[in-house]
Write an enzyme that holds these catalytic residues in place. Structure first.
Site, short mmCIF file in Angstrom:
data_model
loop_
_atom_site.label_atom_id
_atom_site.label_comp_id
_atom_site.label_asym_id
_atom_site.label_seq_id
_atom_site.Cartn_x
_atom_site.Cartn_y
_atom_site.Cartn_z
N GLU A 1 -58.46 9.03 77.82
CA GLU A 1 -58.06 9.86 76.68
C GLU A 1 -56.65 9.52 76.20
O GLU A 1 -55.75 9.26 77.00
CB GLU A 1 -58.13 11.36 77.03
CG GLU A 1 -59.50 11.85 77.44
CD GLU A 1 -60.57 11.71 76.35
OE1 GLU A 1 -60.23 11.33 75.21
OE2 GLU A 1 -61.74 11.97 76.66
N ASN B 1 -52.66 11.96 71.84
CA ASN B 1 -52.76 13.15 70.99
C ASN B 1 -53.89 14.08 71.38
O ASN B 1 -53.84 15.28 71.10
CB ASN B 1 -52.86 12.72 69.52
CG ASN B 1 -51.53 12.18 69.06
OD1 ASN B 1 -50.56 12.92 68.91
ND2 ASN B 1 -51.43 10.86 68.88
O1 GFB Z 1 -53.34 9.52 70.10
P1 GFB Z 1 -54.80 9.32 70.29
O2 GFB Z 1 -55.39 10.23 71.22
O3 GFB Z 1 -55.51 9.38 68.90
O4 GFB Z 1 -54.96 7.82 70.75
P2 GFB Z 1 -57.04 9.16 68.45
C1 GFB Z 1 -54.61 6.74 69.94
C2 GFB Z 1 -53.33 6.02 70.37
O5 GFB Z 1 -53.27 4.78 69.66
C3 GFB Z 1 -52.05 6.76 70.02
C4 GFB Z 1 -51.98 4.55 69.18
O6 GFB Z 1 -51.61 7.66 70.96
C5 GFB Z 1 -51.08 5.61 69.82
O7 GFB Z 1 -50.61 5.14 71.05
N1 GFB Z 1 -51.95 4.73 67.72
C6 GFB Z 1 -52.93 5.18 66.92
C7 GFB Z 1 -50.89 4.44 66.94
N2 GFB Z 1 -52.53 5.20 65.63
C8 GFB Z 1 -51.26 4.74 65.61
C9 GFB Z 1 -50.29 4.54 64.59
O8 GFB Z 1 -50.50 4.80 63.41
N3 GFB Z 1 -49.09 4.05 64.97
C10 GFB Z 1 -48.79 3.76 66.26
N4 GFB Z 1 -47.58 3.29 66.55
N5 GFB Z 1 -49.68 3.93 67.26
C11 GFB Z 1 -58.81 8.71 70.36
C12 GFB Z 1 -58.40 8.89 71.79
O9 GFB Z 1 -57.70 8.31 69.58
O10 GFB Z 1 -59.72 7.67 70.24
C13 GFB Z 1 -59.58 9.01 72.68
O11 GFB Z 1 -57.71 10.11 71.97
C14 GFB Z 1 -60.55 7.88 72.46
O12 GFB Z 1 -59.13 9.03 73.98
C15 GFB Z 1 -60.90 7.81 71.00
O13 GFB Z 1 -59.95 6.67 72.90
C16 GFB Z 1 -61.82 6.66 70.71
O14 GFB Z 1 -57.76 10.43 68.37
O15 GFB Z 1 -56.88 8.39 67.20
#
Ligand code: GFB
Length: 446
Positions: free
Chosen positions: A38, A41
């Site tokens: 996970e 966010n």
């Molecule tokens: O935050 P997060 O839970 O969002 O996971 P989702 C995505 C991670 O990718 C972020 C990087 O914490 C960042 O490390 N990331 C994504 C970014 N967008 C950006 C951006 O615009 N700028 C930067 N610098 N980094 C979910 C995950 O991702 O996706 C789940 O929580 C699972 O665990 C799912 O992997 C498929 O909700 O977008």
């Protein structure tokens, strides 16, 4: 031996029973962890569930939340930042702000006390075997046999070993049990403070506080616990207390000023120093203006592989952004993305020479200081101050930006927007090109 006692009662403004319990003033500690893949966010969302639980738990004792270090997150892949293991919360969040909601302690500080290196009780949460088969959803929990392979092993002394956020060599669990769980986080309270099962559903357990119950308790796979109060004022208090660390806010402020002609005074985005002084946006005051740029969160990487119909091609994303820019009479787009360099260039090419694409690219030193997590937060802060925001469907990264904008008092029309998926050709999910299903509007409540 317990020498002192104190009465713990529910807070007067809670709409619950107001029983008081005379319990020891000894500290109790709650630890938790989340399923390893996970992202950051989603983990922030789990924190909110736990924080609301801790407030309820404090009715029954002197509970403190031990903040789980950010350890080796799946999406944090940069290898030029000096490692991303066991990072403290203060690197990303303002702990004094969180402490106005619940008592918290960094894990590093918690384990300075040798006696905390053995966690008394670990509950490894699992979904019920038939969780998705039955139509009859009810709150319930049962200590049961573990369904899958437990990621804990037992050493010669009978102690349980695990990664424990990169501290596996010095931290152990005294006892680990699997807990089938279905319900909101606070349903677990009887297992933490003492209680007896009398059935299932809302009234399935009675609470009988027990002085001799575990002092330190960890809940693993805490994401299985649902929100107690999704969208309620209490949910939003937990959310509002999660202010970002001052150094990240300052970095974003400087970047907005230098590159985006954006300051809090001009943009009308000044905020009270404490979240506790925030007020609902008065209708007469109108909405916040925001900086003279549009922000797009263009989530790529694992989203591109798994969600083609909901995630646009880079070309189609750029075209949608251009349409918004034209309509809003803006010339600058801030691009927040996890895309590789080639895709960022491709986006710039498709946007064309009439518009300015701004992207935050930190120096090696800054990146080493703030890590992938801090860099992403700075992008989120910049997006939350923009005049118009377009996010990625079902990304918790986008959701957190939307929440921030709700807290700040933006017009929801400028916040709850998304990129439509596909390549711009009308399809089943987007029959009218860029008219796809709008994101849900999770409005703030005070
Ligand atoms: O935050 P997060 O839970 O969002 O996971 P989702 C995505 C991670 O990718 C972020 C990087 O914490 C960042 O490390 N990331 C994504 C970014 N967008 C950006 C951006 O615009 N700028 C930067 N610098 N980094 C979910 C995950 O991702 O996706 C789940 O929580 C699972 O665990 C799912 O992997 C498929 O909700 O977008």
């Amino acid at each position: 031996m317990i020498t002192e006692k104190k009465n713990y009662c529910s807070r007067p403004n809670e709409n619950e029973d107001t029983d008081c319990y005379s319990l020891s003033i000894n500290e109790r500690y709650f630890l938790y962890d989340v399923n390893p893949p996970e992202g950051f966010n989603l983990r922030r969302d789990v924190f909110m569930r736990v924080a609301v639980l801790i407030r309820k738990l404090r009715k029954y004792g002197n509970w403190t939340l031990v903040l789980p270090p950010w350890d080796n997150l799946y999406h944090w892949r940069s290898d030029d930042v000096g490692g991303q293991r066991s990072l403290p919360w203060a690197l990303f969040f303002d702990l004094d702000s969180i402490k106005k909601f619940i008592p918290v302690i960094e894990f590093e500080d918690f384990i300075k006390d040798e006696s905390n290196r053995i966690i008394d009780e670990v509950f490894f949460l699992q979904n019920y075997k038939d969780a998705w088969e039955s139509n009859n959803w009810e709150d319930k929990m049962d200590i049961e046999a573990c369904i899958g392979k437990l990621p804990y092993s037992v050493n010669a002394k009978g102690e349980y070993k695990n990664e424990f956020w990169g501290h596996g060599s010095s931290i152990k669990g005294k006892r680990v049990r699997c807990l089938s769980f279905q319900g909101p986080a606070s349903y677990i309270i009887p297992l933490l403070v003492g209680g007896k099962r009398i059935g299932t559903g809302k009234k399935g357990w009675v609470i009988k506080p027990d002085e001799n119950i575990a002092r330190t308790v960890m809940v693993d796979r805490a994401e299985i616990m649902l929100h107690d109060e999704f969208g309620s004022p209490e949910y939003w208090r937990a959310r509002r207390s999660m202010r970002f660390a001052h150094h990240l806010v300052a970095e974003a402020k400087e970047f907005r000023k230098m590159r985006l002609n954006s300051t809090d005074i001009k943009d009308e985005t000044l905020r009270p120093l404490s979240w506790m002084d925030e007020k609902p946006q008065a209708v007469d005051d109108g909405f916040k203006k925001g900086g003279p740029y549009l922000c797009v969160h263009m989530r790529r990487m694992d989203f591109v592989w798994g969600r083609t119909s909901e995630v646009p091609t880079v070309k189609w994303a750029a075209q949608q952004v251009k349409n918004h820019l034209k309509r809003l009479n803006l010339v600058t787009v801030f691009l927040a993305t996890d895309a590789p360099e080639e895709e960022i260039e491709e986006f710039q090419q498709h946007i064309g020479p009439n518009y300015d694409v701004v992207h935050w690219k930190p120096s090696i030193d800054l990146k080493a200081m703030y890590k992938d997590g801090g860099v992403a937060i700075i992008e989120q802060i910049i997006c939350s101050h923009s005049r118009f925001f377009v996010g990625t469907h079902e990304s918790t990264f986008s959701f957190r930006i939307q929440e921030e904008r709700e807290i700040m008092g933006f017009n929801p029309d400028s916040t709850f927007n998304r990129l439509c998926g596909g390549d711009g050709t009308p399809s089943k999910s987007s029959p009218k090109k860029d008219k796809c299903e709008k994101p849900s509007r999770w409005r703030i409540a005070f």
